[in-house]
Design an enzyme around this catalytic site. Structure first.
Site, PDB file in Angstrom:
ATOM      1  N   HIS A  93      -1.651  -2.826  -1.035  1.00  0.00           N
ATOM      2  CA  HIS A  93      -0.634  -3.484  -0.584  1.00  0.00           C
ATOM      3  C   HIS A  93      -0.635  -3.755   0.912  1.00  0.00           C
ATOM      4  CE1 HIS A  93       0.709  -3.936  -4.540  1.00  0.00           C
ATOM      5  NE2 HIS A  93       1.532  -3.060  -4.837  1.00  0.00           N
ATOM      6  N   HIS A 146       6.905  -8.382  -5.215  1.00  0.00           N
ATOM      7  CA  HIS A 146       7.133  -7.033  -5.800  1.00  0.00           C
ATOM      8  C   HIS A 146       8.608  -6.480  -6.165  1.00  0.00           C
ATOM      9  CE1 HIS A 146       5.736  -3.023  -6.752  1.00  0.00           C
ATOM     10  NE2 HIS A 146       4.380  -3.420  -6.492  1.00  0.00           N
ATOM     11  N   GLU A 206       3.476  -9.397 -10.683  1.00  0.00           N
ATOM     12  CA  GLU A 206       3.066  -9.763  -9.423  1.00  0.00           C
ATOM     13  C   GLU A 206       1.921 -10.701  -9.477  1.00  0.00           C
ATOM     14  OE1 GLU A 206       1.849  -5.988  -7.524  1.00  0.00           O
ATOM     15  OE2 GLU A 206       2.946  -5.187  -9.288  1.00  0.00           O
TER      16      GLU A 206
END
Ligand code: GLA
Length: 382
Positions: free
Chosen positions: A141, A215, A346
């Site tokens: 991420h 997210h 996502e």
């Protein structure tokens, strides 16, 4: 005169009562609640010496979303159930401090690269770039201080049919190890069709990789109101990307037929989750990837009748069933978030694409524009 005064008083009182009645109860029909597209901006705090604002967008149906320019966080999303009762369907915290202290990416914009890059490295034109290993042996991420932890520049807009926030960030060359000065722009829009639309755009001055996503952890029963195992999930994907023990794709695009990943028909999240080691945390290879927007997932919660649809132009979607939540995150209103109290959908390119030649490319070159869109649309079941 003595008798007239009480009489006049009585008349006046009756008049007040009648006016009151007409105003509040004159009609037998339930008066529809009236809203119109609205936008409010409040100072929420300061991070890195920069002001963090909370933008509250409300549409004509009373659907309301709160967005921060810190991390591009969606901190609240009020949507009605079948009875018209509103609940907040995203996990998060009440205070900025809590988000800064510890968050598993609640409501965040994730970048520069959503999900994992194996061993935190990739090569472009013969040059190898090394990124932080912030998830076991891998990069996750966007690194230590990804797009979820920066203060974005923000501008708001409002039109009769939509309101939104435009977030921009110039990510300098080598930020978190990624090459190129990257100009990123995220536009959140709330529409009167109860859609939360996210437009992502980016440009670079050096070849780089990019994979932006959102997210939010959803719980259509309302945040903190139990787990999401009873939600019905449908993902329009014939294949998925199996992973190794560190959640890096093996490279195979596997048919979902006769596997626990078959969500082509609606299936309750809990029905097979015990058999999925660790819970769902998988990338699905979405059908009909030709760069156009299409419906890719539907989720419905039987008790409240709330439903959510996901539309995107992206090739993949990570379905994560909140496996790492363990009650240590105390969320909004003091509610502890236990395992499976939220799910994420996502939209994305596949994890580790920079190292997997057979996956759609995540390379962004100078002169090109990265441009993608995802819509989360809310409604109720028939
Ligand atoms: C993604 C990942 C998960 C987990 C969460 C954040 O969904 O795939 O493994 O890291 O983010 O906790």
């Amino acid at each position: 005169m003595k008798r007239l005064i009480p009489f006049l008083l009585m008349l006046a009182f009756t008049g007040i009562m009648l006016t009151g009645c007409n105003g509040n109860h004159g009609s037998t029909k339930k008066k529809p609640l009236k809203y119109e597209m609205n936008m409010k901006k409040n100072l929420f705090g300061t991070v890195d010496g920069k002001q963090v604002f909370e933008f509250t967008l409300t549409n004509k149906n009373g659907v309301e979303v709160k967005i921060l320019n810190y991390g591009g966080l969606v901190t609240q999303l009020l949507v009605p159930d079948k009875q018209g009762n509103f609940d907040d369907v995203v996990l998060g915290y009440d205070s900025l401090q809590d988000y800064i202290k510890d968050t598993p990416y609640f409501g965040a914009i994730v970048g520069r690269y959503g999900n994992r890059i194996a061993k935190g490295q990739f090569t472009i034109d013969g040059q190898t770039y090394k990124l932080a290993l912030n998830n076991g042996p891998n990069h996750l991420h966007g690194g230590i201080k990804g797009f979820d932890k920066i203060v974005w520049d923000a501008e708001d807009f409002i039109k009769p049919e939509a309101a939104g926030v435009i977030l921009t960030h110039l990510s300098p060359d080598n930020e978190e190890g990624y090459p190129g000065n990257l100009k990123a722009k995220i536009t959140y829009t709330l529409t009167n069709d109860n859609e939360l639309k996210i437009d992502y755009e980016a440009e670079t001055d050096k070849s780089t990789v990019i994979n932006l996503t959102h997210h939010s952890y959803f719980n259509l029963k309302g945040q903190g109101n139990g787990n999401i195992l009873g939600h019905h999930m449908q993902i329009l994907a014939d294949r998925f990307t199996p992973v190794d023990a560190t959640l890096i794709p093996t490279g195979e695009l596997k048919d979902v037929q006769s596997t626990l990943m078959d969500f082509r028909k609606p299936e309750s999240i809990g029905s097979r989750i015990e058999q999925v080691e660790g819970g769902y945390d998988h990338n699905f290879v979405l059908n009909n990837t030709d760069g156009k927007m299409r419906l890719v997932a539907k989720v419905a919660e039987p008790k409240t009748g709330r439903k959510m649809e996901v539309l995107t132009d992206q090739p993949g979607i990570q379905f994560y069933s909140g496996n790492f939540l363990d009650g240590s995150n105390i969320g909004k209103g003091g509610k502890p978030y236990l395992k499976h109290f939220g799910f994420c959908l996502e939209t994305q390119h596949f994890p580790d694409s920079p190292n997997q030649a057979n996956f759609p490319s995540t390379l962004l070159k100078p002169g090109e524009t990265y441009k993608t869109q995802t819509i989360y649309r809310f409604g109720v079941t028939e």
